[in-house]
Design an enzyme around this catalytic site. Structure first.
Site, PDB file in Angstrom:
ATOM      1  N   ASP A   1       0.684  -1.091   0.058  1.00 55.88           N
ATOM      2  CA  ASP A   1      -0.302   0.024  -0.033  1.00 55.88           C
ATOM      3  C   ASP A   1       0.940   1.454  -0.203  1.00 55.88           C
ATOM      4  OD1 ASP A   1       0.841  -0.084   2.593  1.00 55.88           O
ATOM      5  OD2 ASP A   1      -1.071   0.644   3.397  1.00 55.88           O
ATOM      6  N   GLU A   2       2.097   1.304  -0.396  1.00 53.13           N
ATOM      7  CA  GLU A   2       3.064   2.466  -0.224  1.00 53.13           C
ATOM      8  C   GLU A   2       3.952   2.251  -1.606  1.00 53.13           C
ATOM      9  OE1 GLU A   2       4.437   3.525   3.986  1.00 53.13           O
ATOM     10  OE2 GLU A   2       4.559   1.659   3.687  1.00 53.13           O
TER      11      GLU A   2
HETATM   12 MG   LIG Z   1      -1.368   2.582   4.438  1.00 51.80          MG
END
Ligand SMILES: [Mg+2]
Length: 412
Positions: A108-109
């Site tokens: 998620d990054e």
């Molecule tokens: Mg996050």
């Protein structure tokens, strides 16, 4: 022509798994939602909680039982990792419309270097806003963007500020670093976990600013090259480039370091290589895994004009012993190094298998050696990572060095 200053984004997805479930399942939209490994077992752990669930005090890594005590009406959803990975790739595709330099950092990054995109899309802040808008329109997910001149500042801009902002965007550079970043507790720094934070506090380092102003030599003496990296991070310095890649080598345990300066001699590179082997093996032991293939890679300082190599070697036996693996890693390095200065170095261990010998062979030689690694980890947990390494590198590594000299024959 003056070279453009690099601008790096860290784009982080808010409550990634939980918000994906909410965006795809309308019946969950207005409910507190958690994603949990095994909804039937109340001892399962919360992998993600949506902001509404978090407002009840639920946190990641809580047990499901704790979460349900805090919020009895919480909706519990089973994780769909394949789906989350697909959506992560779609976010990569969106980011690639703004730059060809996108590096997924975790599911998620992602780091984005917007070097050269400014003329096309506007100021960094405007580009960050556009990225947020596209992700919201196409995926109905909320992204936060940390902006900085390098990776560590963009990461800390995101974690410490953008995630708490109303607009989810924050820029951290060398101008506002001292006023905004330095007063924060040292645990808030990228790369400092709970345990490292405790060690630093014992040395009188309470804030990121304390660390930035602490004598570099003392940090190096205690933690080797990692001490130098910590100090550089506190000072907002980071030489590592955004390197596009995808999640392909999950079947390996690897550790990679961008050095704080060019390393020129075999002697100083050897120390770092040993530290990397120790890190990789310590993680392998932690997961009770053995690996049979060791890979070593290195790159020079000029990332536009890549020098260096990436090579692997199959060892006669699977192992997670630092000195065994180091011996092969060093042999590989001496064989393929072109003698040019090295700026980044990595070691990984693949062809992993579970370490089942540990209890069985306790009293055999190999068993003892295996136990030794686990014992060393424990000592280092208590007394710091270089407590043992220094003694080891004077003895066994010296032997490994001699052996490698004979085998490789390329020692410079
Ligand atoms: Mg996050």
């Amino acid at each position: 022509m003056k070279p453009l200053k690099p601008v790096i984004f860290l784009v982080d997805m808010q409550s990634f798994y939980a918000n994906i479930e909410k965006s795809l399942r309308p019946e969950l939209r207005h409910r507190p939602v958690v994603v949990s490994g095994d909804p039937e077992r109340r001892t399962g752990v919360i992998l993600a909680a949506c902001p509404l669930a978090k407002s009840y005090g639920i946190q990641n890594a809580d047990t499901l039982r704790e979460a349900q005590e805090r919020c009895p009406e919480v909706a519990v959803v089973r994780p769909r990792m394949g789906l989350y990975l697909q959506i992560s790739l779609r976010i990569t595709e969106i980011l690639e419309r703004f730059s060809d330099q996108v590096e997924p950092y975790s599911i998620d990054e992602q780091f984005v270097s917007i070097h050269g995109s400014e003329k096309l899309f506007g100021s960094p802040r405007q580009i960050a806003g556009k990225i947020q808008a596209v992700i919201r329109n196409e995926l109905n997910l909320y992204a936060r963007v940390g902006i900085g001149p390098n990776k560590v500042l963009s990461k800390m801009a995101c974690d410490n500020f953008a995630k708490k902002n109303r607009d989810g965007i924050f820029r951290l550079d060398h101008k506002n670093m001292k006023t905004d970043l330095w007063p924060l507790p040292v645990e808030k720094m990228f790369g400092v976990g709970k345990r490292m934070g405790d060690h630093l506090r014992k040395m009188g380092i309470r804030t990121i600013g304390d660390l930035a102003q602490f004598p570099l030599e003392r940090l190096q003496k205690r933690w080797g090259v990692n001490g130098h990296v910590l100090w550089m991070t506190a000072n907002g310095q980071d030489l590592s480039p955004v390197t596009p890649h995808t999640f392909e080598r999950q079947k390996a345990i690897g550790h990679h370091i961008t050095l704080p300066r060019d390393y020129r001699t075999a002697g100083e590179i050897r120390v770092v290589l040993l530290e990397l082997c120790e890190e990789v093996c310590s993680r392998a032991r932690h997961h009770q895994l053995l690996g049979q293939t060791v890979s070593v890679g290195c790159r020079g300082a000029n990332y536009q004009l890549p020098t260096g190599f990436h090579r692997q070697l199959k060892m006669p036996e699977a192992t997670n012993q630092t000195m065994e693996i180091f011996q092969y890693a060093w042999q590989l390095f001496l064989q393929f190094w072109d003698g040019l200065p090295v700026r980044s170095l990595g070691v990984s261990l693949s062809q992993l298998t579970p370490d089942r010998h540990i209890q069985l062979n306790l009293f055999e030689d190999r068993g003892k050696k295996a136990q030794l690694g686990y014992i060393m980890d424990e000592i280092k947990d208590r007394f710091g990572p270089t407590a043992i390494l220094r003694a080891v590198s004077l003895t066994c590594a010296g032997q490994a060095l001699n052996r490698a000299r004979k085998i490789g024959g390329h020692y410079r």
